[in-house]
Structures are given as C-alpha cells and as structure tokens.
Write a protein that holds these residues in place. Structure first.
Motif, PDB file in Angstrom:
ATOM      1  N   THR A  78       0.814  -1.220   0.000  1.00  0.00           N
ATOM      2  CA  THR A  78       0.000   0.000   0.000  1.00  0.00           C
ATOM      3  C   THR A  78       0.844   1.266   0.000  1.00  0.00           C
ATOM      4  N   LEU A  79       2.141   1.119   0.223  1.00  0.00           N
ATOM      5  CA  LEU A  79       3.052   2.268   0.216  1.00  0.00           C
ATOM      6  C   LEU A  79       3.944   2.201  -1.016  1.00  0.00           C
ATOM      7  N   PRO A  80       4.199   3.320  -1.649  1.00  0.00           N
ATOM      8  CA  PRO A  80       5.032   3.322  -2.851  1.00  0.00           C
ATOM      9  C   PRO A  80       6.438   2.772  -2.623  1.00  0.00           C
ATOM     10  N   SER A  81       6.958   2.924  -1.403  1.00  0.00           N
ATOM     11  CA  SER A  81       8.314   2.445  -1.123  1.00  0.00           C
ATOM     12  C   SER A  81       8.361   0.934  -0.877  1.00  0.00           C
ATOM     13  N   ASN A  82       7.190   0.294  -0.765  1.00  0.00           N
ATOM     14  CA  ASN A  82       7.109  -1.166  -0.642  1.00  0.00           C
ATOM     15  C   ASN A  82       7.973  -1.716   0.499  1.00  0.00           C
ATOM     16  N   PRO A  83       7.880  -1.141   1.718  1.00  0.00           N
ATOM     17  CA  PRO A  83       8.789  -1.550   2.795  1.00  0.00           C
ATOM     18  C   PRO A  83       8.564  -2.990   3.261  1.00  0.00           C
ATOM     19  N   LEU A  84       9.632  -3.587   3.747  1.00  0.00           N
ATOM     20  CA  LEU A  84       9.583  -4.936   4.298  1.00  0.00           C
ATOM     21  C   LEU A  84       8.807  -4.917   5.610  1.00  0.00           C
ATOM     22  N   VAL A  85       7.932  -5.896   5.781  1.00  0.00           N
ATOM     23  CA  VAL A  85       7.152  -6.051   7.009  1.00  0.00           C
ATOM     24  C   VAL A  85       7.383  -7.469   7.513  1.00  0.00           C
ATOM     25  N   THR A  86       7.809  -7.579   8.771  1.00  0.00           N
ATOM     26  CA  THR A  86       8.043  -8.911   9.330  1.00  0.00           C
ATOM     27  C   THR A  86       6.949  -9.255  10.329  1.00  0.00           C
ATOM     28  N   LYS A  87       6.554 -10.522  10.319  1.00  0.00           N
ATOM     29  CA  LYS A  87       5.566 -11.037  11.266  1.00  0.00           C
ATOM     30  C   LYS A  87       6.011 -12.442  11.646  1.00  0.00           C
ATOM     31  N   PRO A  88       6.121 -12.733  12.948  1.00  0.00           N
ATOM     32  CA  PRO A  88       6.645 -14.034  13.373  1.00  0.00           C
ATOM     33  C   PRO A  88       5.721 -15.191  13.010  1.00  0.00           C
ATOM     34  N   ILE A  89       6.331 -16.338  12.784  1.00  0.00           N
ATOM     35  CA  ILE A  89       5.613 -17.598  12.567  1.00  0.00           C
ATOM     36  C   ILE A  89       5.856 -18.476  13.783  1.00  0.00           C
ATOM     37  N   ARG A  90       4.804 -19.151  14.240  1.00  0.00           N
ATOM     38  CA  ARG A  90       4.941 -20.089  15.348  1.00  0.00           C
ATOM     39  C   ARG A  90       4.286 -21.403  14.954  1.00  0.00           C
ATOM     40  N   ILE A  91       5.069 -22.478  15.036  1.00  0.00           N
ATOM     41  CA  ILE A  91       4.566 -23.826  14.793  1.00  0.00           C
ATOM     42  C   ILE A  91       4.653 -24.550  16.129  1.00  0.00           C
ATOM     43  N   GLU A  92       3.497 -24.902  16.676  1.00  0.00           N
ATOM     44  CA  GLU A  92       3.449 -25.448  18.028  1.00  0.00           C
ATOM     45  C   GLU A  92       3.725 -26.951  18.046  1.00  0.00           C
ATOM     46  N   ASP A  93       3.902 -27.494  19.258  1.00  0.00           N
ATOM     47  CA  ASP A  93       4.262 -28.897  19.471  1.00  0.00           C
ATOM     48  C   ASP A  93       3.373 -29.859  18.675  1.00  0.00           C
ATOM     49  N   ARG A  94       4.004 -30.922  18.217  1.00  0.00           N
ATOM     50  CA  ARG A  94       3.345 -32.060  17.575  1.00  0.00           C
ATOM     51  C   ARG A  94       2.618 -31.702  16.277  1.00  0.00           C
ATOM     52  N   ALA A  95       3.023 -30.609  15.656  1.00  0.00           N
ATOM     53  CA  ALA A  95       2.442 -30.212  14.367  1.00  0.00           C
ATOM     54  C   ALA A  95       3.260 -30.829  13.236  1.00  0.00           C
ATOM     55  N   TRP A  96       2.652 -30.822  12.051  1.00  0.00           N
ATOM     56  CA  TRP A  96       3.322 -31.330  10.858  1.00  0.00           C
ATOM     57  C   TRP A  96       2.987 -30.407   9.702  1.00  0.00           C
ATOM     58  N   VAL A  97       4.022 -29.861   9.081  1.00  0.00           N
ATOM     59  CA  VAL A  97       3.860 -29.071   7.863  1.00  0.00           C
ATOM     60  C   VAL A  97       4.377 -29.955   6.734  1.00  0.00           C
ATOM     61  N   ALA A  98       3.455 -30.431   5.895  1.00  0.00           N
ATOM     62  CA  ALA A  98       3.787 -31.447   4.888  1.00  0.00           C
ATOM     63  C   ALA A  98       4.507 -30.849   3.683  1.00  0.00           C
ATOM     64  N   ALA A  99       4.922 -31.717   2.786  1.00  0.00           N
ATOM     65  CA  ALA A  99       5.784 -31.373   1.653  1.00  0.00           C
ATOM     66  C   ALA A  99       5.241 -30.231   0.806  1.00  0.00           C
ATOM     67  N   ASP A 100       6.158 -29.348   0.425  1.00  0.00           N
ATOM     68  CA  ASP A 100       5.884 -28.251  -0.507  1.00  0.00           C
ATOM     69  C   ASP A 100       4.883 -27.223   0.006  1.00  0.00           C
ATOM     70  N   ALA A 101       4.571 -27.238   1.294  1.00  0.00           N
ATOM     71  CA  ALA A 101       3.611 -26.271   1.833  1.00  0.00           C
ATOM     72  C   ALA A 101       4.268 -24.906   1.993  1.00  0.00           C
ATOM     73  N   PHE A 102       3.439 -23.869   1.974  1.00  0.00           N
ATOM     74  CA  PHE A 102       3.878 -22.509   2.222  1.00  0.00           C
ATOM     75  C   PHE A 102       3.146 -21.999   3.451  1.00  0.00           C
ATOM     76  N   VAL A 103       3.909 -21.483   4.433  1.00  0.00           N
ATOM     77  CA  VAL A 103       3.327 -20.883   5.627  1.00  0.00           C
ATOM     78  C   VAL A 103       3.741 -19.421   5.629  1.00  0.00           C
ATOM     79  N   GLY A 104       2.738 -18.537   5.602  1.00  0.00           N
ATOM     80  CA  GLY A 104       2.989 -17.115   5.446  1.00  0.00           C
ATOM     81  C   GLY A 104       3.240 -16.370   6.744  1.00  0.00           C
TER      82      GLY A 104
END
Length: 190
Positions: free
Chosen positions: A113-139
């Motif tokens: 939304t800004l012309p300068s296109n600034p980087l925005v970081t947001k943490p990811i948390r994957i909790e115990d006993r989870a599984w992220v399967a092949a080729d998945a994308f987590v944003g």
C-alpha cells in the motif's frame, strides 16, 4: 517524474554482515556435509549463528535458513530436504514437529500500500506435535496450533487451529485430527 520512491532497505549493517558470514558458512561448511553423520555439526553451526535448538533435532543439509538468529526449535524437530526458512522475522518451532521437504516458511512480506514497498516482518509459530507437509507454504504471522497438520502443497495465510488438518490454496479446514487410541479433540482441549 515518477511517484515511486526508491526502495528503502531498513535492515541494519550488523544484520547484513551476519547474513554475509552465514551465507559463506552455509555454502562451504553446512551444505556440503550432506550425510546424516554431520547433523550434529550442522546444528552446531546454526547455534553459533544464534539459533536456539533443542535436543534430538534433525536438520537436512539442503535447507536454507535466511537468518539463523531468528530461528528457535524445540526438541525432536525434523526439517526435510530443500526446506526454505525465510526468517527476517522470528520463526519458532515447538517440540516433536516435522517440517517436510521443500516447505517454505516465510516470516516477511512487503507493504504494497506504500510506494516504497517496505519490508514487514511477522513471526511464525509452529506449536508442538504439528506437521507441515511437503511443498507447503506458511505465510507471515501464521500460528500452526498444537497437533495441527498443514497438507502437502498447501498455502497457509491464516492460523491453523490445534488438532485440525488444513489443505489447499488458500488452506481451508479439512477435518479434526484424532490419533488412534487418544482422546477426541474436545477431550484434549478441555
């Protein structure tokens, strides 16, 4: 004359220097040691660069970690070959988690939304006993709840509730996860 401003890179000199040193280390010492016997050495290198890693973890030599100092893993975590951990923002992985091959964990985006296109970081948390399967994308900003499963090739942009299975692009709820011989989801959460 253009209304677009020049892209502003707000990453510190220390961050850039750290990534340069890490890239060199990854290329010459981490990635070439693609045998299971070197797993402990790869974990040692990640820790030297600031990662917090628990016991019993398995990290494939072909993974790419953007900023090791922004990576935290519990015990008994497995990260499969070709996984991309793009972490300008923090990525926390609980215990007994599997991050399968070619998964992409992405903790940053740009503010379009800004012309300068600034980087925005947001943490990811994957909790115990989870599984992220092949080729998945987590944003950016996503929490994969305890026991949650992200199906293969899914794209996750919203939180995954505990003990559920999601799939698709964008990922949608598929069903509750109940392990054989264990309590129902409702009993677990109570």
């Amino acid at each position: 004359m253009s209304n677009y401003q020049k892209y502003q890179n707000n990453l510190s000199f220390r961050n850039k220097l750290g990534r340069l040193l890490w890239s060199f280390t990854w290329m010459f010492f981490f990635r070439p040691l693609n045998l299971p016997v070197f797993n402990g050495f790869r974990i040692f290198l990640l820790r030297v660069f600031g990662s917090k890693i628990g016991k019993g973890c398995k990290v494939n030599a072909t993974i790419k970690v953007w900023a090791p100092w922004n990576l935290e893993m519990g015990n008994l975590v497995a990260i499969g070959f070709g996984a991309m951990i793009y972490n300008p923002g923090k990525i926390s992985i609980g215990s007994k988690v599997t991050v399968s091959q070619r998964t992409h964990l992405c903790s940053a985006t740009h503010d379009y939304t800004l012309p300068s296109n600034p980087l925005v970081t947001k943490p990811i948390r994957i909790e115990d006993r989870a599984w992220v399967a092949a080729d998945a994308f987590v944003g950016p900003g996503v929490v994969v709840g305890e026991g949650g499963i992200v199906g293969a090739r899914s794209a996750v942009f919203k939180d995954v509730k505990p003990w559920t299975i999601v799939g698709g692009n964008p990922a949608k709820f598929l069903k509750d996860r109940v392990l054989e011989g264990e309590k129902t989801v409702e009993e677990i959460l109570l």
